[in-house]
Design a protein around this motif. Structure first.
Motif, mmCIF file in Angstrom:
data_model
loop_
_atom_site.group_PDB
_atom_site.id
_atom_site.type_symbol
_atom_site.label_atom_id
_atom_site.label_comp_id
_atom_site.label_asym_id
_atom_site.label_seq_id
_atom_site.Cartn_x
_atom_site.Cartn_y
_atom_site.Cartn_z
ATOM 1 N N VAL A 1 0.850 -1.183 0.000
ATOM 2 C CA VAL A 1 0.000 0.000 0.000
ATOM 3 C C VAL A 1 0.889 1.238 0.000
ATOM 4 C CG1 VAL A 1 -1.716 1.265 1.318
ATOM 5 C CG2 VAL A 1 -1.783 -1.207 1.271
ATOM 6 N N ASN B 1 1.664 4.530 1.334
ATOM 7 C CA ASN B 1 1.292 5.246 2.545
ATOM 8 C C ASN B 1 1.101 6.741 2.332
ATOM 9 O OD1 ASN B 1 1.289 2.941 4.089
ATOM 10 N ND2 ASN B 1 3.474 3.101 4.553
ATOM 11 N N THR C 1 -9.756 2.860 2.707
ATOM 12 C CA THR C 1 -8.642 3.485 3.402
ATOM 13 C C THR C 1 -8.016 2.457 4.336
ATOM 14 O OG1 THR C 1 -10.032 4.236 5.218
ATOM 15 C CG2 THR C 1 -9.741 5.762 3.364
ATOM 16 N N LYS C 2 -6.817 2.743 4.810
ATOM 17 C CA LYS C 2 -6.133 1.830 5.731
ATOM 18 C C LYS C 2 -6.950 1.595 6.990
ATOM 19 C CE LYS C 2 -2.501 4.328 5.756
ATOM 20 N NZ LYS C 2 -1.228 4.937 6.123
ATOM 21 N N GLU C 3 -7.715 2.586 7.408
ATOM 22 C CA GLU C 3 -8.485 2.467 8.641
ATOM 23 C C GLU C 3 -9.577 1.412 8.560
ATOM 24 O OE1 GLU C 3 -7.912 5.643 7.204
ATOM 25 O OE2 GLU C 3 -6.156 5.825 8.484
#
Length: 154
Positions: free
Chosen positions: A4, A6, A106-108
């Motif tokens: 991913v 960042n 999203t990463k979240e």
């Protein structure tokens, strides 16, 4: 190539089905999606290698992703799909049942892979995405080919 970025909060994954399970992978690794084409078997290849096909003059190995993930061999049908991806500097085809959609996430939203005391799970599953009542396993492509093959391909 499968990591991913960042620097961006949002990224895209392509989701697909293998039987009743949903999986996804980084869309940046995908080159194209093709309908199922019969693969020519290769002698002495691992059970998850379906064989090879001709992709515009290039020989493309086809990996039965269901078998590679330890879920048994895939039964092909007219809806079966080959996702052509970049792995270790080369192209391979992943046989799946169907492509579902492109997920912007999203990463979240990605939960860590549960600790099930199995190193193989952690090699293949980068995380779990819970979306609208669905559980989607995010597949990392780093271990799709055995380590020896991946080293040779690089």
């Amino acid at each position: 190539m499968d990591a991913v970025d960042n620097s961006h909060d949002q990224f895209e994954l392509i989701s697909f089905k293998i039987e009743d399970q949903e999986f996804c992978l980084d869309i940046m690794a995908v080159r194209e999606i093709r309908g199922w084409t019969h693969a020519t078997p290769l002698p002495h290849s691992p059970p998850y290698v379906r064989g090879v096909i001709n992709l515009r003059g290039a020989v493309l190995p086809i990996i039965d992703l269901k078998a590679r993930l330890g879920l048994g061999a895939a039964e092909t049908n007219p809806r079966s799909v080959i996702i052509v991806v970049h792995v270790g500097g080369r192209l391979i085809g992943l046989l799946v049942d169907a492509v579902s959609e492109i997920l912007a996430t999203t990463k979240e939203t990605i939960q860590p892979t549960p600790n099930v005391s199995c190193e193989t799970v952690n090699k293949f599953v980068r995380g779990i995405i819970a979306l609208e009542g669905r559980m989607i396993s995010w597949i990392g492509l780093d271990y799709i080919l055995p380590e020896q093959q991946a080293a040779e391909a690089a």
